[in-house]
Write a protein that holds these residues in place. Structure first.
Motif, PDB file in Angstrom:
ATOM      1  N   ASN A   1       0.826  -1.209   0.000  1.00  0.00           N
ATOM      2  CA  ASN A   1       0.000   0.000   0.000  1.00  0.00           C
ATOM      3  C   ASN A   1       0.858   1.255   0.000  1.00  0.00           C
ATOM      4  N   TYR A   2       1.937   1.248   0.786  1.00  0.00           N
ATOM      5  CA  TYR A   2       2.824   2.405   0.813  1.00  0.00           C
ATOM      6  C   TYR A   2       3.485   2.620  -0.551  1.00  0.00           C
ATOM      7  N   ILE A   3       3.895   1.522  -1.196  1.00  0.00           N
ATOM      8  CA  ILE A   3       4.503   1.630  -2.523  1.00  0.00           C
ATOM      9  C   ILE A   3       3.511   2.217  -3.517  1.00  0.00           C
ATOM     10  N   ALA A   4       2.269   1.729  -3.462  1.00  0.00           N
ATOM     11  CA  ALA A   4       1.235   2.237  -4.376  1.00  0.00           C
ATOM     12  C   ALA A   4       0.963   3.716  -4.135  1.00  0.00           C
ATOM     13  N   LEU A   5       0.921   4.114  -2.870  1.00  0.00           N
ATOM     14  CA  LEU A   5       0.623   5.505  -2.549  1.00  0.00           C
ATOM     15  C   LEU A   5       1.756   6.439  -2.945  1.00  0.00           C
ATOM     16  N   TYR A   6       3.004   6.050  -2.659  1.00  0.00           N
ATOM     17  CA  TYR A   6       4.089   6.967  -3.026  1.00  0.00           C
ATOM     18  C   TYR A   6       4.316   6.954  -4.536  1.00  0.00           C
ATOM     19  N   GLY A   7       4.025   5.837  -5.209  1.00  0.00           N
ATOM     20  CA  GLY A   7       4.112   5.820  -6.666  1.00  0.00           C
ATOM     21  C   GLY A   7       3.046   6.697  -7.300  1.00  0.00           C
ATOM     22  N   PHE A   8       1.838   6.651  -6.741  1.00  0.00           N
ATOM     23  CA  PHE A   8       0.741   7.484  -7.232  1.00  0.00           C
ATOM     24  C   PHE A   8       1.049   8.963  -7.040  1.00  0.00           C
ATOM     25  N   LEU A   9       1.478   9.339  -5.844  1.00  0.00           N
ATOM     26  CA  LEU A   9       1.764  10.752  -5.557  1.00  0.00           C
ATOM     27  C   LEU A   9       2.964  11.255  -6.361  1.00  0.00           C
ATOM     28  N   ARG A  10       3.940  10.401  -6.570  1.00  0.00           N
ATOM     29  CA  ARG A  10       5.110  10.782  -7.381  1.00  0.00           C
ATOM     30  C   ARG A  10       4.686  11.090  -8.803  1.00  0.00           C
ATOM     31  N   ALA A  11       3.825  10.233  -9.383  1.00  0.00           N
ATOM     32  CA  ALA A  11       3.357  10.437 -10.759  1.00  0.00           C
ATOM     33  C   ALA A  11       2.468  11.672 -10.870  1.00  0.00           C
ATOM     34  N   ILE A  12       1.531  11.834  -9.930  1.00  0.00           N
ATOM     35  CA  ILE A  12       0.631  12.990  -9.959  1.00  0.00           C
ATOM     36  C   ILE A  12       1.414  14.276  -9.746  1.00  0.00           C
ATOM     37  N   CYS A  13       2.461  14.220  -8.928  1.00  0.00           N
ATOM     38  CA  CYS A  13       3.309  15.392  -8.711  1.00  0.00           C
ATOM     39  C   CYS A  13       3.961  15.838 -10.014  1.00  0.00           C
ATOM     40  N   LEU A  14       4.483  14.879 -10.783  1.00  0.00           N
ATOM     41  CA  LEU A  14       5.099  15.223 -12.062  1.00  0.00           C
ATOM     42  C   LEU A  14       4.080  15.826 -13.018  1.00  0.00           C
ATOM     43  N   ILE A  15       2.888  15.230 -13.090  1.00  0.00           N
ATOM     44  CA  ILE A  15       1.828  15.757 -13.953  1.00  0.00           C
ATOM     45  C   ILE A  15       1.476  17.178 -13.537  1.00  0.00           C
ATOM     46  N   SER A  16       1.343  17.404 -12.231  1.00  0.00           N
ATOM     47  CA  SER A  16       1.011  18.732 -11.723  1.00  0.00           C
ATOM     48  C   SER A  16       2.103  19.742 -12.057  1.00  0.00           C
ATOM     49  N   CYS A  17       3.363  19.319 -11.954  1.00  0.00           N
ATOM     50  CA  CYS A  17       4.483  20.219 -12.264  1.00  0.00           C
ATOM     51  C   CYS A  17       4.477  20.625 -13.739  1.00  0.00           C
ATOM     52  N   ILE A  18       4.299  19.648 -14.621  1.00  0.00           N
ATOM     53  CA  ILE A  18       4.304  19.945 -16.056  1.00  0.00           C
ATOM     54  C   ILE A  18       3.116  20.826 -16.425  1.00  0.00           C
ATOM     55  N   PHE A  19       1.947  20.533 -15.864  1.00  0.00           N
ATOM     56  CA  PHE A  19       0.760  21.348 -16.121  1.00  0.00           C
ATOM     57  C   PHE A  19       0.989  22.780 -15.632  1.00  0.00           C
ATOM     58  N   THR A  20       1.613  22.932 -14.464  1.00  0.00           N
ATOM     59  CA  THR A  20       1.911  24.268 -13.939  1.00  0.00           C
ATOM     60  C   THR A  20       2.933  24.988 -14.817  1.00  0.00           C
ATOM     61  N   ASP A  21       3.921  24.246 -15.339  1.00  0.00           N
ATOM     62  CA  ASP A  21       4.885  24.840 -16.273  1.00  0.00           C
ATOM     63  C   ASP A  21       4.161  25.437 -17.479  1.00  0.00           C
ATOM     64  N   ILE A  22       3.197  24.682 -18.001  1.00  0.00           N
ATOM     65  CA  ILE A  22       2.433  25.158 -19.165  1.00  0.00           C
ATOM     66  C   ILE A  22       1.656  26.423 -18.812  1.00  0.00           C
ATOM     67  N   LEU A  23       1.072  26.446 -17.627  1.00  0.00           N
ATOM     68  CA  LEU A  23       0.330  27.638 -17.199  1.00  0.00           C
ATOM     69  C   LEU A  23       1.259  28.849 -17.065  1.00  0.00           C
ATOM     70  N   ILE A  24       2.452  28.627 -16.510  1.00  0.00           N
ATOM     71  CA  ILE A  24       3.414  29.726 -16.354  1.00  0.00           C
ATOM     72  C   ILE A  24       3.835  30.259 -17.724  1.00  0.00           C
ATOM     73  N   ILE A  25       4.145  29.345 -18.645  1.00  0.00           N
ATOM     74  CA  ILE A  25       4.524  29.755 -20.002  1.00  0.00           C
ATOM     75  C   ILE A  25       3.379  30.495 -20.671  1.00  0.00           C
ATOM     76  N   LYS A  26       2.155  29.984 -20.487  1.00  0.00           N
ATOM     77  CA  LYS A  26       0.971  30.639 -21.052  1.00  0.00           C
ATOM     78  C   LYS A  26       0.817  32.042 -20.475  1.00  0.00           C
ATOM     79  N   GLY A  27       1.000  32.165 -19.167  1.00  0.00           N
ATOM     80  CA  GLY A  27       0.873  33.469 -18.529  1.00  0.00           C
ATOM     81  C   GLY A  27       1.926  34.451 -19.011  1.00  0.00           C
ATOM     82  N   LEU A  28       3.169  34.005 -19.138  1.00  0.00           N
ATOM     83  CA  LEU A  28       4.252  34.880 -19.588  1.00  0.00           C
ATOM     84  C   LEU A  28       4.074  35.292 -21.048  1.00  0.00           C
TER      85      LEU A  28
END
Length: 290
Positions: free
Chosen positions: A211-238
């Protein structure tokens, strides 16, 4: 122990992140131009994309979505391991290390560790790419992690008695397995040996560690998705800055919100990464035969 063909990790670690990535990509692809940052968060626009733009047969589209989501999730899982997890391990060392070491690391330590320690050309280029790929997390943690005591909170060690007890068990385990005595101050990930020993010899811990492996794997993947999506928003804003127009407060608030969300996801990943390691240590500590 019998295993199902699809585990809990397949859903949390691969299917859900992959599906989220595909839905975000589809939504962004069909956004009408010119668009604003707020349009990226439009539920009405997203539902219009799903209902009107993606006109597949329901059963056919479901099967395709599941298959593509799983494939995409595998890619995201790998990329998150060489970005988000790499960043955490490089900056803090493995949880197996900082759980057993009481160190007070300064602001300069983290900057030097990331940008100077163990650097060669290819490695340096990758760290620069990683810095901008996960910019909402890397910039926040490197610049504010130490001053805000976030890094100290993440790497706080176990108390001295527990640390000494675990080290004794590690030495006993090495003798039992006929291995060289582990070097506690080493940066090597000797926790891998503990992990395999615990998983094979203490079945009661298997579900919890899975369960811990599944949870940290899930959060690690979602974190990367969130970072890339935020990068796109920053570029869009600039790219849409217009000094003659009014300031887009809503867009700015949404970007700040995504930056904070990315860092919360990162801290969640590190939390369960730490708990996974601690679970193996405590299982070894309470195991009578090691």
């Amino acid at each position: 122990m019998e295993k199902n063909p699809f585990s809990f990790y397949d859903f949390l670690g691969y299917l859900f992140p992959g599906m989220l990535t595909l839905l975000i990509v589809m939504h962004m692809t069909y956004l009408k131009e010119p668009s604003t940052i707020s349009d990226y968060f439009s539920i009405a626009g997203f539902m219009d994309t799903v209902k009107n733009k993606l006109s597949f047969d329901w059963l056919k589209s479901t099967l395709i979505l599941i298959i593509l989501s799983y494939i995409c999730g595998q890619i995201i899982a790998y990329l998150s391991s060489v970005t988000i997890e790499y960043f955490a391990n490089k900056l803090y060392k493995y949880p197996s290390y900082y759980l057993l070491h009481d160190e007070d690391r300064s602001f300069d330590y983290y900057l030097n560790t990331y940008f100077r320690d163990g650097i060669y050309f290819g490695n340096f280029i990758w760290r620069i790419i990683l810095f901008f790929t996960a910019f909402p997390v890397t910039s926040f943690i490197l610049l504010l992690g130490a001053p805000l005591k976030i890094n100290k909170f993440i790497t706080h060690p176990l108390d001295a008695y527990i640390r000494d007890s675990i080290q004794t068990k590690l030495f006993n385990l090495s003798q039992k397995l006929n291995l060289a005595r582990p070097e506690i101050n080493s940066d090597n990930d000797y926790h891998r040996i503990v992990m395999h020993y615990v998983y094979l010899n203490i079945p009661n811990c298997q579900r919890k560690t899975d369960n811990y492996i599944a949870l940290y794997g899930f959060l690690r993947a979602i974190c990367l998705i969130s970072c890339i999506f935020t990068d796109i928003l920053i570029i869009k804003g600039l790219s849409t800055i217009n000094f003659s127009a009014s300031f887009d407060r809503t867009g700015f608030v949404l970007i700040i919100t995504m930056v904070l969300l990315s860092n919360i996801l990162f801290m969640g990943f590190v939390k369960f990464y730490r708990r996974f390691t601690l679970e193996n240590y405590m299982a070894l500590l309470t195991e009578k035969n090691s």
